[in-house]
Design a protein around this motif. Structure first.
Motif, PDB file in Angstrom:
ATOM      1  N   LYS A 115       0.823  -1.219   0.000  1.00 30.24           N
ATOM      2  CA  LYS A 115       0.000   0.000   0.000  1.00 30.24           C
ATOM      3  C   LYS A 115       0.851   1.261   0.000  1.00 30.24           C
ATOM      4  N   SER A 116       2.043   1.177   0.582  1.00 30.78           N
ATOM      5  CA  SER A 116       2.915   2.348   0.628  1.00 30.78           C
ATOM      6  C   SER A 116       3.515   2.671  -0.738  1.00 30.78           C
ATOM      7  N   LEU A 127       4.362 -12.733  -5.762  1.00 30.29           N
ATOM      8  CA  LEU A 127       3.513 -12.943  -4.590  1.00 30.29           C
ATOM      9  C   LEU A 127       2.091 -13.285  -5.024  1.00 30.29           C
ATOM     10  N   LYS A 128       1.552 -12.532  -5.960  1.00 37.70           N
ATOM     11  CA  LYS A 128       0.199 -12.799  -6.473  1.00 37.70           C
ATOM     12  C   LYS A 128       0.102 -14.213  -7.037  1.00 37.70           C
ATOM     13  N   ASP A 129       1.080 -14.604  -7.836  1.00 38.21           N
ATOM     14  CA  ASP A 129       1.072 -15.940  -8.447  1.00 38.21           C
ATOM     15  C   ASP A 129       1.128 -17.034  -7.387  1.00 38.21           C
ATOM     16  N   PHE A 147      -6.008 -18.594   6.753  1.00 31.58           N
ATOM     17  CA  PHE A 147      -6.904 -17.452   6.876  1.00 31.58           C
ATOM     18  C   PHE A 147      -6.217 -16.183   6.386  1.00 31.58           C
ATOM     19  N   ALA A 148      -4.907 -16.181   6.381  1.00 30.96           N
ATOM     20  CA  ALA A 148      -4.148 -15.023   5.910  1.00 30.96           C
ATOM     21  C   ALA A 148      -4.495 -14.689   4.462  1.00 30.96           C
ATOM     22  N   PHE A 155      -7.461  -7.098   0.428  1.00 32.89           N
ATOM     23  CA  PHE A 155      -6.561  -6.098  -0.136  1.00 32.89           C
ATOM     24  C   PHE A 155      -6.775  -5.965  -1.640  1.00 32.89           C
ATOM     25  N   LEU A 156      -6.903  -7.079  -2.327  1.00 37.25           N
ATOM     26  CA  LEU A 156      -7.082  -7.040  -3.775  1.00 37.25           C
ATOM     27  C   LEU A 156      -8.426  -6.433  -4.172  1.00 37.25           C
TER      28      LEU A 156
END
Length: 157
Positions: A115-116, A127-129, A147-148, A155-156
């Motif tokens: 986010k920053s 990370l997304k993949d 659960f993470a 966020f997405l």
């Protein structure tokens, strides 16, 4: 001469080695944490042993080592999803699965960094993949673990 920690890791991996993964030194350490000997109520011992990785993710992010932070969380979450089903962690807790609270803290730190605006695009894509693959595991589809991943999905959205 191997350190005490490495001797411990090698012994744990010799007890129950996984053959479906590339066993890097990081992965060997994480897999040793998920040893069946560490399963207790709420899997608190596993959570305690994962806590240094939470700290390492935060340190890596603060130092600008985004690749290391992404690697750690992906490796931890992959092991968690595997062992949650394979070792039937769902039988050891009622309301709290303690290892996932540690993972949620790691995910929150990563999301805050993204986010920053300073998280590199190539690491974000990696990370997304990796997280997308975890969404299609038995642990997540049938049990909602880790659960993470819910934090990631929020966020997405």
């Amino acid at each position: 001469m191997p350190s005490e920690k490495m001797r411990y890791i090698r012994q744990r991996m010799a007890d129950n080695p996984r053959t479906d993964i590339e066993l890097t030194p990081l992965k060997a350490e994480i897999e040793a944490i998920f040893s069946e000997r560490n399963i207790d109520d709420d899997c608190d011992t596993i959570a305690s042993l994962l806590s240094p990785y939470r700290k390492k993710v935060r340190e890596s992010l603060n130092q600008g080592n985004y690749s290391e932070a992404a690697t750690i969380i992906l490796e931890v979450l992959e092991s968690l999803t595997y062992h949650f089903v394979e070792d039937e962690h769902y039988n050891y807790f009622d309301d709290m699965y303690s290892p996932d609270y540690v993972c949620q803290d790691m995910m929150k730190a990563i999301v805050d960094t993204i986010k920053s605006g300073i998280f590199p695009d190539e690491e974000l894509q990696r990370l997304k993949d990796g997280l997308e693959k975890l969404k299609h595991t038995e642990a997540y589809e049938d049990y909602g673990t880790p659960f993470a991943l819910d934090l990631w999905e929020k966020f997405l959205a």
